[in-house]
Each structure stands twice: as structure tokens, then as C-alpha cells.
Design an enzyme around this catalytic site. Structure first.
Site, PDB file in Angstrom:
ATOM      1  N   ARG A 128       0.812  -1.230   0.000  1.00 37.05           N
ATOM      2  CA  ARG A 128       0.000   0.000   0.000  1.00 37.05           C
ATOM      3  C   ARG A 128       0.847   1.283   0.000  1.00 37.05           C
ATOM      4  O   ARG A 128       0.430   2.313   0.525  1.00 37.05           O
ATOM      5  CB  ARG A 128      -0.956   0.017   1.198  1.00 37.05           C
ATOM      6  CG  ARG A 128      -1.937  -1.144   1.214  1.00 37.05           C
ATOM      7  CD  ARG A 128      -3.107  -0.887   2.130  1.00 37.05           C
ATOM      8  NE  ARG A 128      -3.904  -2.098   2.246  1.00 37.05           N
ATOM      9  CZ  ARG A 128      -3.739  -3.022   3.204  1.00 37.05           C
ATOM     10  NH1 ARG A 128      -2.833  -2.841   4.141  1.00 37.05           N
ATOM     11  NH2 ARG A 128      -4.492  -4.088   3.220  1.00 37.05           N
ATOM     12  N   LYS A 150       1.689  11.491 -11.348  1.00 37.33           N
ATOM     13  CA  LYS A 150       0.779  10.620 -12.096  1.00 37.33           C
ATOM     14  C   LYS A 150       1.516   9.352 -12.492  1.00 37.33           C
ATOM     15  O   LYS A 150       2.593   9.402 -13.072  1.00 37.33           O
ATOM     16  CB  LYS A 150       0.294  11.321 -13.362  1.00 37.33           C
ATOM     17  CG  LYS A 150      -0.796  12.326 -13.122  1.00 37.33           C
ATOM     18  CD  LYS A 150      -1.426  12.674 -14.461  1.00 37.33           C
ATOM     19  CE  LYS A 150      -2.432  13.782 -14.357  1.00 37.33           C
ATOM     20  NZ  LYS A 150      -3.025  14.065 -15.685  1.00 37.33           N
ATOM     21  N   GLU A 192       7.623  19.653 -24.799  1.00 33.48           N
ATOM     22  CA  GLU A 192       7.018  19.903 -23.482  1.00 33.48           C
ATOM     23  C   GLU A 192       7.676  21.104 -22.798  1.00 33.48           C
ATOM     24  O   GLU A 192       7.031  21.817 -22.033  1.00 33.48           O
ATOM     25  CB  GLU A 192       7.116  18.663 -22.590  1.00 33.48           C
ATOM     26  CG  GLU A 192       6.430  17.418 -23.146  1.00 33.48           C
ATOM     27  CD  GLU A 192       4.908  17.375 -22.909  1.00 33.48           C
ATOM     28  OE1 GLU A 192       4.363  18.287 -22.249  1.00 33.48           O
ATOM     29  OE2 GLU A 192       4.267  16.431 -23.399  1.00 33.48           O
ATOM     30  N   LYS A 233       5.928  23.097 -13.914  1.00 34.69           N
ATOM     31  CA  LYS A 233       5.011  21.997 -13.658  1.00 34.69           C
ATOM     32  C   LYS A 233       4.722  21.884 -12.164  1.00 34.69           C
ATOM     33  O   LYS A 233       3.571  21.670 -11.752  1.00 34.69           O
ATOM     34  CB  LYS A 233       5.575  20.673 -14.186  1.00 34.69           C
ATOM     35  CG  LYS A 233       4.617  19.517 -13.895  1.00 34.69           C
ATOM     36  CD  LYS A 233       4.648  18.406 -14.901  1.00 34.69           C
ATOM     37  CE  LYS A 233       3.555  17.392 -14.594  1.00 34.69           C
ATOM     38  NZ  LYS A 233       3.598  16.220 -15.464  1.00 34.69           N
ATOM     39  N   GLU A 243      -5.803  17.069  -9.998  1.00 33.66           N
ATOM     40  CA  GLU A 243      -6.390  17.377 -11.292  1.00 33.66           C
ATOM     41  C   GLU A 243      -7.874  17.699 -11.211  1.00 33.66           C
ATOM     42  O   GLU A 243      -8.694  17.144 -11.939  1.00 33.66           O
ATOM     43  CB  GLU A 243      -6.165  16.200 -12.245  1.00 33.66           C
ATOM     44  CG  GLU A 243      -6.279  16.614 -13.696  1.00 33.66           C
ATOM     45  CD  GLU A 243      -5.772  15.522 -14.643  1.00 33.66           C
ATOM     46  OE1 GLU A 243      -5.841  14.349 -14.302  1.00 33.66           O
ATOM     47  OE2 GLU A 243      -5.315  15.903 -15.728  1.00 33.66           O
ATOM     48  N   ARG A 247      -4.817  22.072 -13.212  1.00 34.42           N
ATOM     49  CA  ARG A 247      -3.819  21.141 -13.737  1.00 34.42           C
ATOM     50  C   ARG A 247      -4.089  20.822 -15.211  1.00 34.42           C
ATOM     51  O   ARG A 247      -3.178  20.443 -15.948  1.00 34.42           O
ATOM     52  CB  ARG A 247      -3.812  19.856 -12.904  1.00 34.42           C
ATOM     53  CG  ARG A 247      -2.704  18.908 -13.284  1.00 34.42           C
ATOM     54  CD  ARG A 247      -2.411  17.919 -12.168  1.00 34.42           C
ATOM     55  NE  ARG A 247      -1.377  16.975 -12.563  1.00 34.42           N
ATOM     56  CZ  ARG A 247      -0.677  16.219 -11.728  1.00 34.42           C
ATOM     57  NH1 ARG A 247      -0.899  16.301 -10.443  1.00 34.42           N
ATOM     58  NH2 ARG A 247       0.247  15.407 -12.168  1.00 34.42           N
ATOM     59  N   ASN A 251      -2.396  20.149 -20.198  1.00 36.34           N
ATOM     60  CA  ASN A 251      -2.832  19.432 -21.398  1.00 36.34           C
ATOM     61  C   ASN A 251      -2.792  20.305 -22.653  1.00 36.34           C
ATOM     62  O   ASN A 251      -3.282  19.881 -23.703  1.00 36.34           O
ATOM     63  CB  ASN A 251      -4.249  18.886 -21.202  1.00 36.34           C
ATOM     64  CG  ASN A 251      -4.280  17.793 -20.158  1.00 36.34           C
ATOM     65  OD1 ASN A 251      -3.318  17.069 -19.986  1.00 36.34           O
ATOM     66  ND2 ASN A 251      -5.391  17.702 -19.448  1.00 36.34           N
ATOM     67  N   HIS A 254      -2.373  18.728 -25.915  1.00 34.28           N
ATOM     68  CA  HIS A 254      -2.518  17.288 -25.709  1.00 34.28           C
ATOM     69  C   HIS A 254      -3.836  16.728 -26.218  1.00 34.28           C
ATOM     70  O   HIS A 254      -3.930  15.540 -26.500  1.00 34.28           O
ATOM     71  CB  HIS A 254      -2.346  16.946 -24.226  1.00 34.28           C
ATOM     72  CG  HIS A 254      -0.909  16.940 -23.796  1.00 34.28           C
ATOM     73  ND1 HIS A 254      -0.105  18.061 -23.858  1.00 34.28           N
ATOM     74  CD2 HIS A 254      -0.100  15.941 -23.318  1.00 34.28           C
ATOM     75  CE1 HIS A 254       1.116  17.762 -23.420  1.00 34.28           C
ATOM     76  NE2 HIS A 254       1.138  16.483 -23.089  1.00 34.28           N
ATOM     77  N   HIS A 258      -3.183  13.829 -28.421  1.00 34.07           N
ATOM     78  CA  HIS A 258      -3.605  12.461 -28.115  1.00 34.07           C
ATOM     79  C   HIS A 258      -4.450  11.869 -29.242  1.00 34.07           C
ATOM     80  O   HIS A 258      -4.336  10.690 -29.566  1.00 34.07           O
ATOM     81  CB  HIS A 258      -4.405  12.431 -26.807  1.00 34.07           C
ATOM     82  CG  HIS A 258      -3.557  12.520 -25.578  1.00 34.07           C
ATOM     83  ND1 HIS A 258      -4.037  12.961 -24.366  1.00 34.07           N
ATOM     84  CD2 HIS A 258      -2.241  12.228 -25.381  1.00 34.07           C
ATOM     85  CE1 HIS A 258      -3.065  12.931 -23.471  1.00 34.07           C
ATOM     86  NE2 HIS A 258      -1.963  12.502 -24.058  1.00 34.07           N
ATOM     87  N   HIS A 273       4.951  10.944 -28.911  1.00 30.16           N
ATOM     88  CA  HIS A 273       4.105  11.803 -28.093  1.00 30.16           C
ATOM     89  C   HIS A 273       4.445  13.297 -28.232  1.00 30.16           C
ATOM     90  O   HIS A 273       3.568  14.128 -28.489  1.00 30.16           O
ATOM     91  CB  HIS A 273       4.210  11.374 -26.629  1.00 30.16           C
ATOM     92  CG  HIS A 273       3.450  12.249 -25.677  1.00 30.16           C
ATOM     93  ND1 HIS A 273       2.067  12.262 -25.612  1.00 30.16           N
ATOM     94  CD2 HIS A 273       3.864  13.169 -24.764  1.00 30.16           C
ATOM     95  CE1 HIS A 273       1.674  13.132 -24.699  1.00 30.16           C
ATOM     96  NE2 HIS A 273       2.741  13.693 -24.162  1.00 30.16           N
TER      97      HIS A 273
END
Lengths: 375, 375
Positions: A128, A150, A192, A233, A243, A247, A251, A254, A258, A273
Site C-alpha cells: 500500500r 501521475k 514539453e 510543472k 487534477e 492542472r 494538457n 494534448h 492524443h 508523443h
């Protein structure tokens, strides 16, 4: 304590009890053992890496750790996005448990985004939650995926749909290891870096326009670019760790990006990417201009810089066939960031003035796609 | 707002931004839809349950949810500990994603500890965290596993070694559903109720000695016992959410108990968890007495109460062969709560005066095991 110099920077990510430092500079890999021994006294470690990175850097890191008295197991996965799967997750979890690591021991991600996402997820669920350290070896990972917590894997339903928020206890970004990256991969990561300028740092964008060659060749400009990107960031993440709002600015580029990655079947020969993000940022600026939110001059300036470094800015630069506008809109609407069916985009009022636009009319997006997609 | 009455109680778990309520009372299952609609406006739901519970309660819950306008998918797993596996985890994750649930939607665990542990883990990792509601249907789950946020699955290396801390947004404990439990299962859950008295609530233990028959037969005594138990666990969890210290008190009876479960191959025909805990608590009190920490009268009083309700208190009550003392010590030392090789036990200075004892000499434990194991 770390004293900042032009060649060695520390960015602090202010997340209360989950706060941590990002160390940035040349040669940090070889001194990682001492750094970890100070910050995680008594801990043992598992290095998770991929076959490509292992060849170049695993021995340096392992030697540094064991030289500092940190017993270390190494777990090597196949390179590439396909390792972000339940099967590989279970395999790495089993290997960490087989090494009898406990809750205070450290899982170290040595690699790019795939390794970081997978190892971070592993560290978040074994017992955990174990300690987690990122040692990113790609520019993309150093300025983006290693910061912010993330983690996750892909499923048949989409990318990154399963994972946890797991902040690292430390990030060690050795700017020298980027010398071994293929040029195309470095460039993709640079997209980025540009993104942070375009979100809310217009001066940084101007600095990039003037100094990008130095960043590509290494040294203190590279350290500076990484440090500013991590700080940018970190600022957004500190405002919105889970998020819920701001946040989403990260994107920028993105949503289109994406969709293009999905439309090209995640075939890295056609599009990686960062290239999707570059095209996506150019499109976001053109779309903002078309919506009379921003000047066309700003869109042109963004395209000029991305093109100067060799990044694509238009869909037409992607090789092979692409789906038509309607199908592309489907890809956009399936993006998991689309909340409850409405179309959310990051748009801009100019360089460094991005904002979250909710309820963008699908009809406007479709018209824009018709103008931008090769027919 | 909920107004507390003898038949309807609310326990608040004070965890800051992760605070939540536990609602306890008869008939709550049938009104769960309205409760959820108020607390999670606009959300959809996935009910995760097992085949046994589904037969008895899934239709009631689903009807209540849909009556309140909450679209609901039902995901049914096989009953039993074997469903706490990577394979079933992946299957449930896929079904939640296939139902196209988003981050604000709710995963509902309808069942006992296995369903709660698995569904909680699923809710913690799908889209990096969805909303989660526990609807526990066993006494064990109502007073223990549904409170505190521990979720997880088992691996070949041990039980509960993989999971997340995922607090529910709400717990709905319908005390009437316990009427359908087999008596042995109710009794096993009752062992955990006794545990809270023994940890730090001597008055509650005395009340249990006097009122246990009423708790077994239902009504307001049962509601009271569940509410005090939940409050006791909530207090410990609020002090130590991530198990850095005091939360270990909840392991009273569990170090011996887990070793006995492992030694009987997790064969529920021979020993279920609560029975292992009952024997473990009796042993913890006898061991404390042997170490001159507590009076033998207290150990006798604990045994008398556990025996009165029909719970086992000695290893000799377990059918079939058991390993010898040395092997049993191995099982104890492998327990994941044993920190870095030292033996940690929850011992006691008397009824309701438990404490965390670190560095208990293995030789003392071995001698004690030799006296307590059938030769």
C-alpha cells in the site's frame, strides 16, 4: 543541502507532507547513492529500468547505490509503451516482493516515461505504498512525467486509465544522460519545454527562441531549461495535485495530440508523443486565433519556433493516411479529459496566456479539423 | 443531516479532506439510493458484489439506486478470498471501464471483506481514483474492514501485500442484513468487536460481557455495538491514517491469528479470520501475563467471554495437525507487520490497556509457543 549554481539546480515541489525536491545537473547519476543514503537512511532499493536504459546507465546507478551501502535489486522490463500493462505490472510487483523490500524501502524508476509510470504505480501499491524515487533518463521524463505524481498503465479501453497519484520522494535529473538520447527523442521532449512557456511563461518562451541551440548541445542552458520546466510543472501541480481544475492547463496541445497519436495507432515510426504535442500546440494556437481569442501572429510565432528546432506543426507532416475530420472528432471526444461529454480544450489569448475552455462547440472543432486535415 | 436515535447512528471519520460518515441502522440498504443521490449528485454507479451476496441483496440495492435516478452496472465476482487476485482485479477494472464510468462516478462494494478490499482497490486505481462507497454485509466488514481505507489483494508472497489506502466517501452499514449471516460468520465478526474493548475501551468490554446476547439477536444493542466499534476504529485511523504508529494497535490478536491462518492453509473449514483473532487475543493476553505485564485474571476474563459466545481461545480447538513451535515462529516472523526483522506484538497491561511492544525477544515467543501448541 544543495547550493544552486548554473550547473546544479534544486526545484522544490511544495505539496505539504508529500513535498519533495528535484535535483538537476550533470553527473548526478554517479552520486545518486550518497544522495539516497542521506535521504532514505537504512533503506534498500529496487531499480526498475528497461533493457535499453539498463545497458547505458544501470551499472552506474547500481554501483553508486551499493558504494553507499544500499542493497539493490534490478528489475528490467522490455522497452516501450506495451510494458504499461497489467501483465508487466504484476511481474514487477512480484519481483519487488520477491526481493523482500518493505514499506520504507525505495523503488527507483531509471528510465523514461514508461518506466516512471509503471514503477511509480508499483511503488504506490506494493504494501500500500513504498518510497519512490524518479531517475528520469529522457528529456520528456525530466521535464514532465517524473514530476507531478501521475502513474499508471494502459488498458484496452485507453491509455493511462489505471494508476495512482504517487508523488516521488525525490527526483534526480542528470542532464548529462540526455547526451545519449537519439536527436528525435530529445526534440520530442523539447516540445514539453516549449509548452511551459506557452502556458504562462512568455519570457521563458522568448528565452527558448534565443537559446534553444545551447539547450540541445548541453551545459548550463540545458540545466536552466529543465529547471524552469520542472518549476512550472511543480507550480501547477502544487495548485491542483489531483487534477480538479488548473492542472488541465498542462494538457495544452494534448487534446489534439492524443487524438493524433490514437489516429496513427501509437506507431512511433509515424508520430511520438512530443511530436503530437507540438502539432497539437500549433493547432491550439491556430484554433484560438480562428475563434478570435488570439492574434494570428502568435500562432505564426509558435509555429516558427517549433519548426526551427525540427518539430512538426501540421497534420500534413505525418506520414501515411489519417482518418477524416468526423473520425478525428470521435478520437477527441473519447479523450478521458473530456468531462461528461462536453468538449474541453486548452486555448490561449496569446503567447503564455493559456486557459481552460470548457464547452467548446463541437461544430467549431469539426470545421477547424476540416480545414486542417489533408483531404 | 442524520439525527441519531438508538436504531440509527452516524459515526464521523475525521480525516480532513478525506473525512466521511458511517451510517448504521436497520433498513439502510433499501434507502441507499436517496442517500447516494444526495451525497453524489449526478454520479453513476457500479455495484461490485459476490455471487452469494448478489442473490440476497443486489436487487434491493440496485432497485433503490435506480429509483433515485442513479444508473447502475452490477459486477459479480466469485465469493471467497481467491477473488483477491490480480486476475480478478483486472477483470473488475475492465468491467468498470467498459461501463464508461468517470472519475466522479461511484464504485460501491456490496459484500464482506473480500468484496470491500477488491472493489476499494479498483476504485483507487481506475482513472487514478474514483468515488467509493462501502455497503458492508458481514459483521466483520461493518466493524472492521469497511472502515479505515485499507484495500488490496493477495499474491503468492502473502495476503494484502498489494493495494492502496483508499478512504470511502460513505459507509452504509445496514444492521438488518446481518440476520442472513451464518451464525459462525457472525461470531467471527464479533471477535473484532471484542477487540475494540480490549484495545482501549474497558467499559465497552464490560458492556459486551453483559449484552452480547442482545447483539447477536439484533435491534438497538447490535446498532450500538457496531457504532462503538466503528468509532473506536475511526479514532485510531484518524490518529494514524497510513499506519506509521498507533494504528498497529488494531492488530491486537492478529499476529498470532495470521500465523494460525497461514498454518491452517487459510482453510476456512478449520479456521476463519475472526476465530484466528479470538485465539490470538487470548494468546496475547496470556503472553502478556507470562511476561508479567498483566494479571492472569484479565487473561482468564477474556477467555471466559470469548468462550461464552462460542469463539475458540486455544490452538487445541483447531481441528487437524498444526506445525510445531519453530515453524509457527517462522509464520509470525514473515508477517508483514514485522518491521525489519524485529518482532513486534500488541501486548497489554490489562483489559483495555493494549500497547505496541517492539523488539519482543523471539526466544520468549518460542517458549510461549511451546507451552501453547499441542505437542
Amino acid at each position: 543541502m544543495t547550493t544552486d549554481t548554473p550547473d546544479m539546480r534544486t526545484v522544490h515541489v511544495a505539496l505539504g507532507s508529500r513535498a519533495y525536491d528535484i535535483l538537476i545537473g550533470g553527473g548526478l547519476l554517479a552520486s545518486a547513492g550518497d544522495t539516497l543514503a542521506r535521504r532514505f537512511p537504512g533503506a534498500r532499493a529496487a531499480i526498475v529500468t528497461d533493457e535499453n536504459v539498463a545497458v547505458r546507465h544501470a551499472a552506474t546507478l547500481k554501483q553508486s547505490l551499493e558504494g553507499a551501502g544500499i542493497a539493490t535489486a534490478t528489475i528490467t522490463i522490455a522497452p516501450g509503451e506495451r510494458s504499461k500493462s497489467f501483465a508487466v505490472l504484476q511481474q514487477v510487483v512480484d519481483e519487488v516482493l520477491a526481493a523482500r523490500l518493505e514499506r520504507g524501502d525505495v523503488v527507483i524508476a531509471l528510465g523514461g516515461g514508461v518506466v516512471g509510470d509503471l514503477a511509480g504505480f508499483v511503488s504506490g501499491i506494493v504494501r500500500r505504498g513504498m518510497a519512490f524515487v524518479q531517475v528520469p533518463t529522457s528529456l520528456l521524463a525530466q521535464v514532465d512525467s517524473s514530476v507531478g505524481g501521475k502513474t499508471g498503465i494502459n488498458t484496452a479501453h485507453g491509455k493511462n486509465l489505471v494508476g495512482v497519484f504517487q508523488q516521488p520522494g525525490l527526483v534526480i535529473a542528470d542532464s548529462d544522460v540526455l547526451d545519449t538520447l537519439p536527436e528525435r527523442e530529445f526534440r520530442a521532449g523539447y516540445a514539453e519545454v516549449v509548452k511551459y512557456g506557452l502556458i504562462d511563461r512568455p519570457d521563458f518562451f522568448a528565452w527558448l527562441e534565443a537559446n534553444w541551440r545551447d539547450i540541445f548541445s548541453g551545459g548550463s542552458a540545458r540545466v536552466e531549461a529543465i529547471a524552469v520546466s520542472c518549476q512550472a510543472k511543480a507550480d501547477v501541480v502544487a495548485r491542483d495535485e489531483f487534477e480538479a481544475g488548473d492542472r488541465a492547463l498542462l494538457n495544452l496541445g494534448h487534446t489534439f495530440g492524443h487524438a493524433l497519436e490514437a489516429a496513427t495507432g501509437y506507431d512511433s515510426a509515424r508520430l511520438v508523443h512530443g511530436e503530437g504535442v507540438a502539432i497539437g500546440m500549433a493547432m491550439a494556437h491556430r484554433f484560438s486565433s480562428r475563434m478570435n481569442l488570439a492574434s494570428p501572429d502568435d500562432a505564426a510565432r509558435v509555429e516558427a519556433h517549433l519548426s526551427a528546432v525540427g518539430l512538426p506543426v501540421a497534420v500534413s507532416e505525418i506520414s501515411g493516411d489519417l482518418p477524416g475530420p468526423e473520425r478525428m472528432l470521435d478520437y477527441i471526444a473519447q479523450d478521458k479529459k473530456v468531462s461528461r461529454g462536453s468538449l474541453t480544450f486548452i486555448l490561449t489569448r496569446g503567447i503564455g496566456r493559456s486557459f481552460v475552455a470548457r464547452d467548446v462547440p463541437a461544430s467549431e472543432v469539426l470545421s477547424f479539423l476540416k480545414e486542417n486535415l489533408p483531404s
